[in-house]
Design a protein around this motif. Structure first.
Motif, PDB file in Angstrom:
ATOM      1  N   GLY A  67       0.814  -1.186   0.000  1.00  0.00           N
ATOM      2  CA  GLY A  67       0.000   0.000   0.000  1.00  0.00           C
ATOM      3  C   GLY A  67       0.854   1.244   0.000  1.00  0.00           C
ATOM      4  O   GLY A  67       2.006   1.227   0.384  1.00  0.00           O
ATOM      5  N   GLY A  68       0.267   2.326  -0.414  1.00  0.00           N
ATOM      6  CA  GLY A  68       0.955   3.604  -0.476  1.00  0.00           C
ATOM      7  C   GLY A  68       0.405   4.564   0.555  1.00  0.00           C
ATOM      8  O   GLY A  68      -0.587   4.304   1.221  1.00  0.00           O
ATOM      9  N   SER A  69       1.067   5.677   0.697  1.00  0.00           N
ATOM     10  CA  SER A  69       0.595   6.710   1.622  1.00  0.00           C
ATOM     11  C   SER A  69       0.849   8.078   1.006  1.00  0.00           C
ATOM     12  O   SER A  69       1.688   8.245   0.133  1.00  0.00           O
ATOM     13  CB  SER A  69       1.305   6.589   2.968  1.00  0.00           C
ATOM     14  OG  SER A  69       2.684   6.850   2.814  1.00  0.00           O
ATOM     15  N   GLU A  70       0.086   9.068   1.475  1.00  0.00           N
ATOM     16  CA  GLU A  70       0.195  10.433   0.979  1.00  0.00           C
ATOM     17  C   GLU A  70       0.452  11.364   2.155  1.00  0.00           C
ATOM     18  O   GLU A  70      -0.054  11.142   3.247  1.00  0.00           O
ATOM     19  CB  GLU A  70      -1.108  10.848   0.294  1.00  0.00           C
ATOM     20  CG  GLU A  70      -1.499   9.963  -0.859  1.00  0.00           C
ATOM     21  CD  GLU A  70      -2.925  10.238  -1.325  1.00  0.00           C
ATOM     22  OE1 GLU A  70      -3.575  11.143  -0.791  1.00  0.00           O
ATOM     23  OE2 GLU A  70      -3.374   9.537  -2.230  1.00  0.00           O
ATOM     24  N   GLU A  71       1.221  12.412   1.895  1.00  0.00           N
ATOM     25  CA  GLU A  71       1.517  13.382   2.939  1.00  0.00           C
ATOM     26  C   GLU A  71       1.687  14.744   2.277  1.00  0.00           C
ATOM     27  O   GLU A  71       2.289  14.844   1.211  1.00  0.00           O
ATOM     28  CB  GLU A  71       2.809  12.979   3.656  1.00  0.00           C
ATOM     29  CG  GLU A  71       3.165  13.833   4.817  1.00  0.00           C
ATOM     30  CD  GLU A  71       4.432  13.323   5.484  1.00  0.00           C
ATOM     31  OE1 GLU A  71       5.329  14.147   5.691  1.00  0.00           O
ATOM     32  OE2 GLU A  71       4.512  12.121   5.773  1.00  0.00           O
ATOM     33  N   GLY A  72       1.142  15.795   2.903  1.00  0.00           N
ATOM     34  CA  GLY A  72       1.279  17.134   2.350  1.00  0.00           C
ATOM     35  C   GLY A  72       1.425  18.166   3.443  1.00  0.00           C
ATOM     36  O   GLY A  72       0.947  17.976   4.556  1.00  0.00           O
ATOM     37  N   LYS A  73       2.091  19.268   3.116  1.00  0.00           N
ATOM     38  CA  LYS A  73       2.281  20.334   4.089  1.00  0.00           C
ATOM     39  C   LYS A  73       2.230  21.669   3.355  1.00  0.00           C
ATOM     40  O   LYS A  73       2.848  21.833   2.302  1.00  0.00           O
ATOM     41  CB  LYS A  73       3.623  20.148   4.785  1.00  0.00           C
ATOM     42  CG  LYS A  73       3.905  21.178   5.832  1.00  0.00           C
ATOM     43  CD  LYS A  73       5.130  20.892   6.704  1.00  0.00           C
ATOM     44  CE  LYS A  73       6.336  20.428   5.993  1.00  0.00           C
ATOM     45  NZ  LYS A  73       7.533  20.364   6.842  1.00  0.00           N
ATOM     46  N   PHE A  74       1.483  22.644   3.921  1.00  0.00           N
ATOM     47  CA  PHE A  74       1.364  23.978   3.345  1.00  0.00           C
ATOM     48  C   PHE A  74       1.678  24.991   4.439  1.00  0.00           C
ATOM     49  O   PHE A  74       1.077  24.956   5.508  1.00  0.00           O
ATOM     50  CB  PHE A  74      -0.043  24.209   2.783  1.00  0.00           C
ATOM     51  CG  PHE A  74      -0.226  25.559   2.165  1.00  0.00           C
ATOM     52  CD1 PHE A  74       0.351  25.854   0.946  1.00  0.00           C
ATOM     53  CD2 PHE A  74      -0.964  26.536   2.803  1.00  0.00           C
ATOM     54  CE1 PHE A  74       0.196  27.104   0.367  1.00  0.00           C
ATOM     55  CE2 PHE A  74      -1.135  27.785   2.236  1.00  0.00           C
ATOM     56  CZ  PHE A  74      -0.550  28.069   1.016  1.00  0.00           C
ATOM     57  N   ILE A  75       2.630  25.884   4.190  1.00  0.00           N
ATOM     58  CA  ILE A  75       3.010  26.915   5.163  1.00  0.00           C
ATOM     59  C   ILE A  75       2.908  28.271   4.478  1.00  0.00           C
ATOM     60  O   ILE A  75       3.401  28.458   3.370  1.00  0.00           O
ATOM     61  CB  ILE A  75       4.457  26.698   5.651  1.00  0.00           C
ATOM     62  CG1 ILE A  75       4.586  25.347   6.339  1.00  0.00           C
ATOM     63  CG2 ILE A  75       4.873  27.829   6.583  1.00  0.00           C
ATOM     64  CD1 ILE A  75       6.006  24.962   6.647  1.00  0.00           C
ATOM     65  N   MET A  76       2.248  29.236   5.160  1.00  0.00           N
ATOM     66  CA  MET A  76       2.112  30.576   4.610  1.00  0.00           C
ATOM     67  C   MET A  76       2.504  31.595   5.671  1.00  0.00           C
ATOM     68  O   MET A  76       2.111  31.480   6.821  1.00  0.00           O
ATOM     69  CB  MET A  76       0.682  30.812   4.149  1.00  0.00           C
ATOM     70  CG  MET A  76       0.492  32.073   3.388  1.00  0.00           C
ATOM     71  SD  MET A  76      -1.091  32.035   2.540  1.00  0.00           S
ATOM     72  CE  MET A  76      -0.787  33.196   1.271  1.00  0.00           C
ATOM     73  N   ASP A  77       3.287  32.590   5.282  1.00  0.00           N
ATOM     74  CA  ASP A  77       3.745  33.631   6.193  1.00  0.00           C
ATOM     75  C   ASP A  77       3.470  34.982   5.539  1.00  0.00           C
ATOM     76  O   ASP A  77       4.041  35.287   4.492  1.00  0.00           O
ATOM     77  CB  ASP A  77       5.241  33.442   6.464  1.00  0.00           C
ATOM     78  CG  ASP A  77       5.793  34.459   7.430  1.00  0.00           C
ATOM     79  OD1 ASP A  77       5.010  35.035   8.221  1.00  0.00           O
ATOM     80  OD2 ASP A  77       7.010  34.694   7.398  1.00  0.00           O
ATOM     81  N   ASN A  78       2.584  35.782   6.153  1.00  0.00           N
ATOM     82  CA  ASN A  78       2.222  37.101   5.627  1.00  0.00           C
ATOM     83  C   ASN A  78       2.643  38.185   6.606  1.00  0.00           C
ATOM     84  O   ASN A  78       2.582  37.987   7.820  1.00  0.00           O
ATOM     85  CB  ASN A  78       0.713  37.223   5.437  1.00  0.00           C
ATOM     86  CG  ASN A  78       0.181  36.284   4.404  1.00  0.00           C
ATOM     87  OD1 ASN A  78       0.903  35.817   3.543  1.00  0.00           O
ATOM     88  ND2 ASN A  78      -1.089  35.989   4.480  1.00  0.00           N
ATOM     89  N   SER A  79       3.001  39.342   6.096  1.00  0.00           N
ATOM     90  CA  SER A  79       3.245  40.500   6.941  1.00  0.00           C
ATOM     91  C   SER A  79       2.842  41.755   6.180  1.00  0.00           C
ATOM     92  O   SER A  79       2.878  41.801   4.955  1.00  0.00           O
ATOM     93  CB  SER A  79       4.711  40.566   7.380  1.00  0.00           C
ATOM     94  OG  SER A  79       5.548  40.646   6.268  1.00  0.00           O
ATOM     95  N   GLU A  80       2.438  42.766   6.953  1.00  0.00           N
ATOM     96  CA  GLU A  80       1.978  44.009   6.348  1.00  0.00           C
ATOM     97  C   GLU A  80       2.322  45.173   7.261  1.00  0.00           C
ATOM     98  O   GLU A  80       2.194  45.082   8.477  1.00  0.00           O
ATOM     99  CB  GLU A  80       0.465  43.952   6.132  1.00  0.00           C
ATOM    100  CG  GLU A  80      -0.097  45.178   5.495  1.00  0.00           C
ATOM    101  CD  GLU A  80      -1.595  45.072   5.218  1.00  0.00           C
ATOM    102  OE1 GLU A  80      -2.237  46.114   5.123  1.00  0.00           O
ATOM    103  OE2 GLU A  80      -2.106  43.949   5.103  1.00  0.00           O
TER     104      GLU A  80
END
Length: 100
Positions: free
Chosen positions: A1-14
């Motif tokens: 079997g297989g597996s999936e993994e994901g990661k999303f990082i967002m950095d905002n400044s104003e």
């Protein structure tokens, strides 16, 4: 079997600089701002049998922002409106606050 993994990082400044006039009932103001956003996305899929796929995407954006607004000061509350312009995007804000 297989597996999936994901990661999303967002950095905002104003950062914004506003200049206005204090008139007894109304407060008009204008300003400029600087907006910065960085994002990273990484996904990995394990296909099993020792095979996997990994992909990564990085993005960065910096833009100037222009601001025009007006606050109306009444005895027990304030109401205001503001327009922000950044590139082709225009945002309208309505503000309401109480005072006691």
């Amino acid at each position: 079997g297989g597996s999936e993994e994901g990661k999303f990082i967002m950095d905002n400044s104003e950062v914004s600089l506003l200049v206005g006039a204090k008139i007894p009932v109304i407060e008009p103001y204008v300003g400029v701002g600087y907006f910065s956003a960085k994002s990273k996305f990484e996904a990995s899929v394990d296909l099993g049998s020792g095979y996997s796929i990994t992909d990564r995407m990085d993005s960065e954006m910096t833009e100037m922002k222009y601001i025009v607004g007006l606050n109306l000061k009444l005895p027990f509350f304030r109401i205001g409106g503001e327009v922000n312009q950044m590139q082709d995007n225009r945002r309208f804000l309505v503000k309401l606050s109480t005072k006691f």
